[in-house]
Motif scaffolding. Structure first.
Motif, short mmCIF file in Angstrom:
data_model
loop_
_atom_site.label_atom_id
_atom_site.label_comp_id
_atom_site.label_asym_id
_atom_site.label_seq_id
_atom_site.Cartn_x
_atom_site.Cartn_y
_atom_site.Cartn_z
N TYR A 251 -36.46 13.58 -4.25
CA TYR A 251 -36.07 14.63 -5.19
C TYR A 251 -35.09 14.12 -6.24
O TYR A 251 -35.13 14.55 -7.39
CB TYR A 251 -35.52 15.85 -4.45
CG TYR A 251 -36.34 17.04 -4.86
CD1 TYR A 251 -37.62 17.22 -4.33
CD2 TYR A 251 -35.91 17.91 -5.85
CE1 TYR A 251 -38.42 18.25 -4.77
CE2 TYR A 251 -36.72 18.94 -6.29
CZ TYR A 251 -37.97 19.10 -5.75
OH TYR A 251 -38.78 20.11 -6.21
N ILE A 260 -43.21 20.08 -9.24
CA ILE A 260 -44.11 21.25 -9.15
C ILE A 260 -44.56 21.79 -10.50
O ILE A 260 -45.72 22.14 -10.67
CB ILE A 260 -43.40 22.36 -8.31
CG1 ILE A 260 -43.38 21.91 -6.84
CG2 ILE A 260 -44.10 23.71 -8.46
CD1 ILE A 260 -42.83 22.88 -5.86
N HIS A 264 -48.61 21.59 -10.20
CA HIS A 264 -49.12 22.83 -9.59
C HIS A 264 -49.03 24.03 -10.55
O HIS A 264 -49.97 24.80 -10.70
CB HIS A 264 -48.34 23.18 -8.32
CG HIS A 264 -48.28 22.07 -7.31
ND1 HIS A 264 -49.27 21.13 -7.18
CD2 HIS A 264 -47.35 21.75 -6.37
CE1 HIS A 264 -48.94 20.29 -6.20
NE2 HIS A 264 -47.79 20.64 -5.71
#
Ligand code: BG6
Length: 513
Positions: A251, A260, A264
């Motif tokens: 991260y 993300i 996504h």
């Protein structure tokens, strides 16, 4: 008799039969293999979806025997399979097709012995020289692995060889900005043609994400309203209650925008906003998706804070339990300014969507896990029925991606009785109760499609690049402007105040989830 609808995306795949093949997983000792890939393969075997001539080889640095690998994978599958308990007889026959090959990713001898080993397996299992190479490794290894595969004759060129094939599956992140993504693409295409490259975005393998196209294009009532005349705005949320857990190191390099939003969230946006494709072929669908991404208005750099909000979680409570802030997580710098929350307002400048804001948010350590798309319709004129409060009157179509997968429509209804008021009510469809079975895991669908040679549910190069083109300026701006208010939301709350302000200035608010 009326035939039941078939999922058109499945229809594309179902016309094909799976060729015999060997799947080689690079990085086979990693988390993805044990949590997702092996459970997916086991469930595909259980449902008779694997080719009848098939083998799987795990490739990684550590030395271990086939037996040891099989026993570790049995533990992993027992723990992570969506169907439990494991069928021992099935596992025994499945595991006979499972092998381990130890070697360093840069060791020529390991690739030479891999080639001979795969040839032996072809003779034993009738897998006919077809190969899927799954690169479940950090992208920095891609050039080394693909170069070695090429140098050792493990890649066939589809333009020259027609009786066998090679495909490669790559995991996100597809680069860490536009420049690195272009470099990655150039590394991959030195050895593979675009048609051989399968970029996994596991959201596309989710049943509810595939169903977005069915809801939109198999129902005339929605599609005819799907435009700026009838839609006020759209909200897309990917909320997780989990923090970064053991993935602090990853991260620190990625952050929420790369993890993300770039993949996504942009995939969800493009499926919601795309035009109907001319047919259901992979490229027809992806052509329409890429047009959406390319029509998104660039975010103005000098007004970045007006359109994009970043946040980082501090300590707080999730389900009554105290949890750490991001900077207290393992492998995270105490002074880290990496974002774990992103909200943004985007506009799609095309005929269908001009003037309709799309509000997107992706976040860790929210009060609950919820991924959904909410389409807010314009309010009915208040000439006949006016409610006391103007809030929450509009019709909203909500497509719940997970959990509690389903679709609901909010509309107004009269409360029974004389002189009774009007109240919003909900029509709700739930996959679980309606169909009575758990949908397959995303990785099952995606592995199966790759083996079938169907790339519809994989990201194409131009989609990935269009998304980076939009978001790289945000990353660059963030690098130059250090936030001074991090952490700016407590774990277990719905994010920073600035994200609420993003909608409030337009007299809107985030949907209460
Ligand atoms: C991954 C991200 O791609 O998706 C994770 O790297 C995230 O950070 C995960 O938790 C969410 O996937 P799902 O299927 O649980 O929504």
């Amino acid at each position: 008799m009326t035939q039941p609808f078939v999922n058109p995306l499945e229809e594309v795949a179902s016309g094909k039969t799976a060729d015999p093949c060997i799947l080689v997983i690079f990085g086979a000792t990693g988390d993805l293999t044990s949590r997702k890939l092996l459970p997916a393969l086991y469930n595909l075997a259980r449902e008779g979806q694997l080719p009848s001539h098939f083998a799987c080889v795990g490739f990684a640095r550590r030395e271990k025997s086939n037996d040891q690998f099989r026993s570790e994978m049995l533990d992993a599958v027992s723990q992570h399979s969506r169907v439990k308990p494991i069928d021992q007889a099935l596992w025994s026959s499945f595991s006979e097709q499972l092998f381990y090959h130890g070697g360093a990713f840069d060791d020529d001898a390991a690739y030479e012995s891999l080639r001979l080993f795969l040839d032996d397996l072809d003779a034993k299992f009738g897998t006919k020289g077809n190969r899927v190479f799954y690169l479940s490794v950090p992208p920095s290894y891609f050039p080394t692995i693909t170069t070695k595969l090429g140098a050792h004759g493990l890649i066939v060129d589809p333009e020259k060889v027609h009786d066998r094939w090679t495909r490669v599956i790559v995991e996100k992140p597809f680069g860490h900005d536009l420049q690195s993504s272009l470099q990655l693409q150039s590394d991959l295409t030195t050895h593979f043609k675009e048609e051989q490259i399968y970029r996994i975005d596991h959201y596309l393998g989710k049943e509810t994400v595939q169903n977005l196209l069915v809801i939109r294009f198999a129902n005339s009532i929605f599609e005819s309203l799907w435009n700026n005349k009838h839609i006020d705005h759209v909200q897309i949320t990917v909320a997780e209650d989990q923090g970064v857990g053991t993935r602090g190191k990853f991260y620190e390099e990625a952050g929420m925008l790369r993890d993300i939003v770039q993949n996504h969230l942009m995939q969800l946006l493009s499926l919601v906003a795309m035009e109907p494709p001319v047919n259901l072929k992979a490229d027809s669908i992806r052509d329409e998706k890429v047009k959406v991404l390319e029509s998104i208005r660039p975010i103005p750099i000098d007004e970045m804070e007006k359109y994009v909000v970043r946040g980082q979680y501090g300590p707080g409570f999730i389900n009554g339990e105290a949890v750490k802030g991001y900077t207290q997580e393992e492998s995270v710098a105490v002074s880290s300014v990496v974002e774990t929350y992103v909200a943004m307002q985007l506009f799609i400048d095309n005929w269908r969507w001009v003037g309709v804001p799309f509000y997107l948010r992706a976040a860790k350590r929210m009060p609950k896990r919820a991924t959904e798309i909410a389409v807010y319709f314009k309010e009915a004129p208040g000439v006949l029925f006016k409610r006391a409060s103007k809030k929450d009157d509009a019709n909203v179509l909500v497509m719940r991606i997970q959990p509690d997968e389903g679709v609901s429509l909010r509309m107004n209804s009269k409360v029974p009785g004389i002189n009774s008021p009007i109240q919003p009510v909900k029509m709700d469809f739930r996959y679980g109760s309606y169909f009575g079975s758990a949908p397959p895991e995303a990785y099952e669908r995606l592995l199966c499609d790759c083996i079938l040679g169907d790339s519809t549910l994989f990201a194409r190069e131009d989609e990935v690049l269009a998304s980076w083109r939009l978001l790289t300026p945000v990353l660059e701006h963030w690098q130059q402007t250090r936030p001074h208010d991090f952490p700016n939301y407590a774990s277990g709350t719905w994010g920073p105040d600035a994200a609420d302000a993003l909608l409030e200035r337009d007299d809107r608010h985030w949907r209460f989830l």
